[in-house]
Design a protein around this motif. Sequence first.
Motif, short mmCIF file in Angstrom:
data_model
loop_
_atom_site.label_atom_id
_atom_site.label_comp_id
_atom_site.label_asym_id
_atom_site.label_seq_id
_atom_site.Cartn_x
_atom_site.Cartn_y
_atom_site.Cartn_z
N GLN A 35 12.85 19.75 -28.98
CA GLN A 35 13.49 20.43 -29.80
C GLN A 35 14.59 19.92 -30.65
O GLN A 35 15.61 20.08 -30.55
N GLN B 211 9.65 17.07 -31.86
CA GLN B 211 9.56 18.45 -31.80
C GLN B 211 9.43 19.10 -30.29
O GLN B 211 9.89 20.07 -29.97
N VAL C 44 20.30 16.11 -33.63
CA VAL C 44 19.65 15.65 -34.73
C VAL C 44 19.21 14.07 -34.48
O VAL C 44 20.06 13.43 -33.99
N LYS D 206 26.49 19.63 -36.83
CA LYS D 206 25.55 18.93 -35.95
C LYS D 206 25.68 17.53 -35.32
O LYS D 206 26.69 16.94 -35.86
N ASP E 143 8.18 19.79 -42.80
CA ASP E 143 8.42 21.06 -43.52
C ASP E 143 7.49 21.32 -44.72
O ASP E 143 7.66 22.06 -45.55
N GLU F 80 16.08 18.27 -34.03
CA GLU F 80 16.00 18.56 -35.49
C GLU F 80 15.90 17.11 -36.18
O GLU F 80 16.88 16.33 -35.89
N ASN G 228 6.80 24.49 -30.02
CA ASN G 228 7.09 23.21 -31.09
C ASN G 228 6.05 22.28 -30.96
O ASN G 228 6.08 21.49 -31.92
#
Length: 458
Positions: free
Chosen positions: A154, A151, A135, A184, A379, A156, A28
Amino acid sequence: MSTADDHPTSKVINSDPWYDSYASRADNMRASEIRALFSVASRPDVVSLAGGMPYLEYMPFKELSQLIAKMMVDKGDVAWQYGSAQGDPHLREDVLQIMELEGIKDVQPDDVVISNGSQNAIDLITRIMCDPGDVVIAEAPNYVGALGVFQSFQVEVINAQTDENGLIPESFEETIVAARKAGKKVKFLYTVPNFHNPAGVTMSVERRPRILEIARKYHVLVVEDNPYGLLGFDGQTYPALRSMDAENVVYLSSFSKIIAPGMRIAWIVAPPGIRKKLILANEASILCPPNMSQMTITTYLDNFDWKKQISQYRGMYKERCDTMDAALREYLPYCSWNKPKGGFYIWLKIPEGLNSKEMLPRAITAKVAYVAGTGFYLDGSGTHHMRLSFCYPTPDNITIGIQRLAGVMNNELKTAELFGTAEAKGAAKSGAAASTGNAASATEATDTTDANTHDKKH
């Protein structure tokens, strides 16, 4: 040894015998698009509007070096020794007077943890708060350094929306609710409320209590990252979120922007339970912040008028921001942006049909560098934006850089017009009109060498 087919999402480097031994989180990790630009942006013939480097020519280096030499004679055995994982007590006391300027008046030295730069501080809070898959809510666009940390753990990242008044409370609440409905765990909000990097916007004073109210309602921690708070162009400061809520806010700040980044010293103020975990995490990560750097900072704070120094920085950065705003109006009138009230950055929206990442190599060829907007999202978003930094180049070079950028963008628009988007056609006509009057100066700007040596909505 496993084959590449066993790791379909990994980037296999055949010359690396360890490619199938890395932890999953290593997949990541990604290089910062800003760091990737350094080798070309540091060329003397390139005007760099990319890096957020403070301009340090106004620092009293000669006088400071003499005081540091004395400090080394008097306290060298301490400066070069291991220190506390919480940080130097003298420095922890000194930062209290800085935070007072933003309304934080209920903090004691024991409430402060010194970190090895803000990046380390973000790493520490993420390390103790987040498991893989948790999250973090962050403003869109995102600070690229924080994205790298999230990242690597890991985590989100889910974006909440902003406008010219900063984070939108309704979007923040909707993001929490949607994430929880999806099963989440939302661990914290990461926000840069003052002169945001890269968006340049500031969270309005009216919105701040509402953001805190929502965070308390859903038991979401607020991580307030505030490296630019004292750099309001007109001397204005805004009440820190931490000044309004001591129990639910972790406050981060740094000396990198208000003094100099080379010392790598920042600080954290956190509620007692979190603070204890941060000290343990700091000890596990770096053992202790560097004593030499901390004592250099205290030497500066104790012997110079640092408030006057910051005031000089404000004036300098205001002049450079005004110069960039004027150059954008003259040479890129078909773009749009919000003129910031402080900090280092303008977040420029370019016409549909253009791609800031794809355009960057042509800009470098034309001897101007910026950061493509894609670096501030995970993204792939951001192709219609770029971050322009006005902090380091001189006003003359800012104008040259925008002239060069306009030449590149006008050529891109002509190409885009051939493929026919309505906005590109309109912008191409505007760009052609602008470039007609400025062609000579743009050509001259492109040929200049050693360039780096020395809501406005349209």
